[in-house]
Enzyme design. Structure first.
Site, short mmCIF file in Angstrom:
data_model
loop_
_atom_site.label_atom_id
_atom_site.label_comp_id
_atom_site.label_asym_id
_atom_site.label_seq_id
_atom_site.Cartn_x
_atom_site.Cartn_y
_atom_site.Cartn_z
N ASN A 42 0.84 -1.20 0.00
CA ASN A 42 0.00 0.00 0.00
C ASN A 42 0.87 1.24 0.00
O ASN A 42 1.95 1.28 0.61
CB ASN A 42 -1.00 0.00 1.16
CG ASN A 42 -0.38 -0.17 2.53
OD1 ASN A 42 0.65 -0.81 2.68
ND2 ASN A 42 -1.02 0.38 3.54
N GLU A 44 0.39 5.22 0.70
CA GLU A 44 -0.53 6.26 1.18
C GLU A 44 -0.11 7.64 0.71
O GLU A 44 0.95 7.82 0.11
CB GLU A 44 -0.61 6.18 2.72
CG GLU A 44 -1.18 4.85 3.17
CD GLU A 44 -1.46 4.76 4.66
OE1 GLU A 44 -0.98 5.62 5.41
OE2 GLU A 44 -2.19 3.82 5.03
N CYS A 53 -4.07 0.64 -2.54
CA CYS A 53 -3.92 -0.60 -1.75
C CYS A 53 -2.83 -1.50 -2.36
O CYS A 53 -2.54 -1.42 -3.56
CB CYS A 53 -5.22 -1.38 -1.74
SG CYS A 53 -6.53 -0.65 -0.76
N GLU A 55 -2.99 -4.64 -3.06
CA GLU A 55 -3.50 -5.54 -4.09
C GLU A 55 -3.53 -4.85 -5.45
O GLU A 55 -3.15 -5.41 -6.48
CB GLU A 55 -4.92 -6.01 -3.74
CG GLU A 55 -5.03 -6.78 -2.45
CD GLU A 55 -5.25 -5.89 -1.23
OE1 GLU A 55 -4.69 -4.78 -1.17
OE2 GLU A 55 -5.97 -6.33 -0.32
N CYS A 90 -10.19 -4.84 0.31
CA CYS A 90 -11.29 -3.87 0.30
C CYS A 90 -12.17 -4.09 -0.94
O CYS A 90 -11.79 -4.81 -1.87
CB CYS A 90 -10.76 -2.44 0.35
SG CYS A 90 -10.19 -1.82 -1.25
N CYS A 93 -10.61 -3.18 -4.38
CA CYS A 93 -9.65 -4.20 -4.86
C CYS A 93 -10.38 -5.44 -5.37
O CYS A 93 -9.96 -6.05 -6.36
CB CYS A 93 -8.67 -4.56 -3.75
SG CYS A 93 -7.49 -3.21 -3.42
N1 THU Z 1 -5.23 -1.43 2.53
C1 THU Z 1 -4.68 -2.25 1.57
O1 THU Z 1 -3.55 -2.02 1.11
N2 THU Z 1 -5.40 -3.32 1.18
C2 THU Z 1 -6.62 -3.65 1.64
O2 THU Z 1 -7.26 -4.53 1.11
C3 THU Z 1 -7.17 -2.95 2.81
C4 THU Z 1 -6.55 -1.62 3.09
C5 THU Z 1 -4.46 -0.27 2.98
C6 THU Z 1 -4.99 1.05 2.53
C7 THU Z 1 -4.45 1.97 3.61
O3 THU Z 1 -3.13 2.36 3.24
C8 THU Z 1 -4.37 1.11 4.84
O4 THU Z 1 -4.44 -0.23 4.39
C9 THU Z 1 -5.46 1.37 5.85
O5 THU Z 1 -6.71 1.31 5.26
#
Ligand code: THU
Length: 134
Positions: A42, A44, A53, A55, A90, A93
């Site tokens: 991920n 940010e 994310c 994925e 999520c 994704c």
């Molecule tokens: N996140 C992912 O990378 N994958 C997911 O399926 C769930 C959430 C990340 C996004 C964000 O940077 C952090 O987790 C918190 O939501």
């Protein structure tokens, strides 16, 4: 490529997570039908919504390198250093997975001690896809 090997690659990819705002680190390892693995973490952003994310990072890397068919993805996530027992992908994704994967695409969730295996159909039933807009 075994499930455990894919999980190990996702665990390794998680180390690159750029998550200064949530502290939630996620790694993914996506297995293409060619046998090649694409990893992602991920990423940010201070404006929050540009966050990508793990994925989707893996999927977009793969598609941008010419691979569009996949058999499995391993996902490892959690707050702090230690991965949680279970980090579900999520909804966005899941929708990206549905664009490129069949219903039997395997989604491995957990860590090196516990692996739960689901199919895309289980995690995204009644999905909206290509056939709806063709
Ligand atoms: N996140 C992912 O990378 N994958 C997911 O399926 C769930 C959430 C990340 C996004 C964000 O940077 C952090 O987790 C918190 O939501």
């Amino acid at each position: 490529m075994t499930d455990l090997e894919l999980m190990r690659l996702a665990t390794e990819a998680r180390k690159a997570s750029y998550s200064p705002y949530s502290g939630f680190k996620v790694g993914a390892a996506l297995l293409g039908k060619s046998g090649k693995v694409y990893t992602g973490c991920n990423v940010e952003n201070a404006a929050y919504t540009p966050t990508n994310c793990a994925e989707r990072t893996a999927f977009f890397k793969a598609v941008s390198e010419g691979e569009k068919e996949f058999t499995a993805i391993a996902i490892v996530g959690g707050k702090g250093e230690k991965p949680a027992d279970f980090c579900a992908p999520c909804g966005i994704c899941r929708q990206v997975m549905a664009e490129f994967c069949d219903g039997d695409f395997r989604i491995l969730l957990g860590n090196m001690d516990n692996i739960r295996v689901h199919t895309l159909t289980e995690l995204l039933p009644y999905s909206f896809g290509k056939s709806d807009v063709e």
